[in-house]
Design a protein around this motif. Structure first.
Motif, mmCIF file in Angstrom:
data_model
loop_
_atom_site.group_PDB
_atom_site.id
_atom_site.type_symbol
_atom_site.label_atom_id
_atom_site.label_comp_id
_atom_site.label_asym_id
_atom_site.label_seq_id
_atom_site.Cartn_x
_atom_site.Cartn_y
_atom_site.Cartn_z
ATOM 1 N N UNK A 27 0.790 -1.192 -0.039
ATOM 2 C CA UNK A 27 0.090 -0.169 -0.028
ATOM 3 C C UNK A 27 0.906 1.281 0.190
ATOM 4 N N UNK A 28 2.299 1.144 0.212
ATOM 5 C CA UNK A 28 3.115 2.275 0.354
ATOM 6 C C UNK A 28 3.938 2.359 -0.705
ATOM 7 N N UNK A 29 4.492 1.227 -1.002
ATOM 8 C CA UNK A 29 5.959 1.301 -2.091
ATOM 9 C C UNK A 29 5.355 1.422 -3.507
ATOM 10 N N UNK A 30 6.291 1.778 -4.209
ATOM 11 C CA UNK A 30 6.031 1.984 -5.914
ATOM 12 C C UNK A 30 6.599 0.689 -6.554
ATOM 13 N N UNK A 31 7.713 0.142 -5.888
ATOM 14 C CA UNK A 31 8.190 -1.256 -6.462
ATOM 15 C C UNK A 31 8.257 -2.308 -5.519
ATOM 16 N N UNK A 32 8.282 -3.590 -6.109
ATOM 17 C CA UNK A 32 8.439 -4.779 -4.843
ATOM 18 C C UNK A 32 9.510 -5.711 -5.613
ATOM 19 N N UNK A 33 10.314 -6.112 -4.697
ATOM 20 C CA UNK A 33 11.271 -6.987 -5.057
ATOM 21 C C UNK A 33 10.748 -8.457 -4.569
ATOM 22 N N UNK A 34 10.240 -9.226 -5.297
ATOM 23 C CA UNK A 34 9.847 -10.465 -5.021
ATOM 24 C C UNK A 34 10.718 -11.569 -5.006
ATOM 25 N N UNK A 35 10.937 -12.181 -3.746
ATOM 26 C CA UNK A 35 11.649 -13.588 -3.620
ATOM 27 C C UNK A 35 11.358 -14.669 -4.613
#
Length: 253
Positions: A27-35
Motif C-alpha cells: 500500500x506504500x511502496x512503488x516497486x516490490x522485489x519479490x523473492x
C-alpha cells in the motif's frame, strides 16, 4: 518536483512462517522485489504477493539470491560461473511464470543479501548475474548498490542500471553498507530515517557511521520488508517525502 522510487523486499514468507507484512507494504511502496524461492518464499506465497502487487499497480522485480533458505541468502557463497548464471536464470524464469499468472510482469532484477553485496565488488560473480539477465531479457534493468564497481560493469554490458540506497541501513565512509554482524547496522527510528532520505533526495548525500558525509546517486530507496518497523518506516518516508514535494514513482512502468 523531485522524484524517487520506493521499494521493498517482499514475498519472503515460507509456508506457515510469516515474514513481514506484504499487504501493508504494498500500500506504500512503488516497486516490490519479490523473492524467487532460493533465499525465501514458497510458490503459493510468492503468487499471493504478486497478485497483491498487481491489484495495487506496484511494479515487480525478481529478487534473486543464493540457494540458501537456511541462511536467508545472507551467507557468502562461491558458486561457479555456470552455476550462478543458471541459478539466476531459473529464478527470473520462475517469477516470470508466477507473475504472468498474477496478471503482472517482472520489470527488473535485484539480487538479494549476500549475492547483492558480493556482486557489488566481485566482477566474476557480477558477470555471471549480468549474463543471466541478458540471456533471459537484456531489457530488464539491474538494481544494484550505488557507487559500487558493478554499476559501471553492468552499463558496459549494455544493461540499464538502477542505483539504490537503503533507508534502514547504516553506511561505511566508503559507501558500503555496515555489516549486519554489527549492532548498529540497521536503523529503526522512522522519523530519523525519513529525514536522512529526504536529504539524500535533495542533496545526494547521507551521513556515514563515522559522521562523515558521503555522496550517493540513487534512483530508488529500499526499506527491508523483514525490518521490525518496516511498515512504519515506509509510511513515514512516503508522508515526509510527499510533504516536501518529492513524487514517489516507479522507475519502470
Amino acid at each position: 518536483m523531485s522524484t524517487i522510487d520506493l521499494n521493498s523486499d517482499l514475498g519472503e514468507s515460507f509456508g506457515p512462517w510469516p515474514m513481514g507484512d506484504d499487504a501493508a507494504m504494498l500500500d506504500v511502496v512503488t516497486s516490490a522485489n519479490i523473492a524467487c524461492g532460493f533465499h525465501a518464499g514458497d510458490p503459493a506465497g510468492i503468487l499471493r504477493s504478486l497478485k497483491a502487487a498487481a491489484e495495487r499497480g506496484v511494479t515487480v522485480g525478481a529478487h534473486i539470491g543464493y540457494r540458501d533458505l537456511v541462511g536467508f541468502g545472507r551467507r557468502n557463497m562461491e558458486p561457479t560461473d555456470a552455476e550462478l548464471t543458471a541459478d539466476a536464470i531459473y529464478q527470473i524464469g520462475a517469477l516470470q511464470g508466477l507473475a504472468a499468472a498474477a496478471g503482472t510482469r517482472v520489470a527488473y532484477v535485484k539480487p538479494h543479501g549476500a549475492l547483492y553485496n558480493t556482486i557489488a565488488h566481485d566482477a566474476r560473480q557480477a558477470a555471471a548475474v549480468i549474463a543471466a539477465i541478458k540471456a533471459v531479457d537484456a531489457n530488464l534493468p539491474l538494481m544494484v548498490l550505488t557507487n559500487a564497481p558493478v554499476v559501471q560493469q553492468a552499463r558496459e554490458a549494455d544493461l540499464t542500471v538502477i542505483c539504490e540506497a537503503f533507508a534502514d541501513r547504516n553506511y561505511m565512509p566508503d559507501g558500503s553498507l555496515v555489516s549486519r554482524t554489527r549492532q548498529d547496522a540497521v536503523l529503526h527510528d522512522p522519523a530519523e530515517i525519513a529525514q536522512r532520505m529526504l536529504r539524500l533526495v535533495r542533496e545526494g548525500r547521507i551521513t556515514a557511521i563515522d559522521g562523515s558525509d558521503i555522496e550517493l546517486d540513487a534512483q530508488s530507496i529500499c526499506v527491508h520488508g523483514d525490518t521490525p518497523a518496516a511498515v512504519s518506516i515506509a509510511r513515514q518516508l512516503r508522508v515526509d517525502l510527499s510533504a516536501a514535494g518529492v513524487a514517489l514513482t516507479p522507475f519502470v512502468v
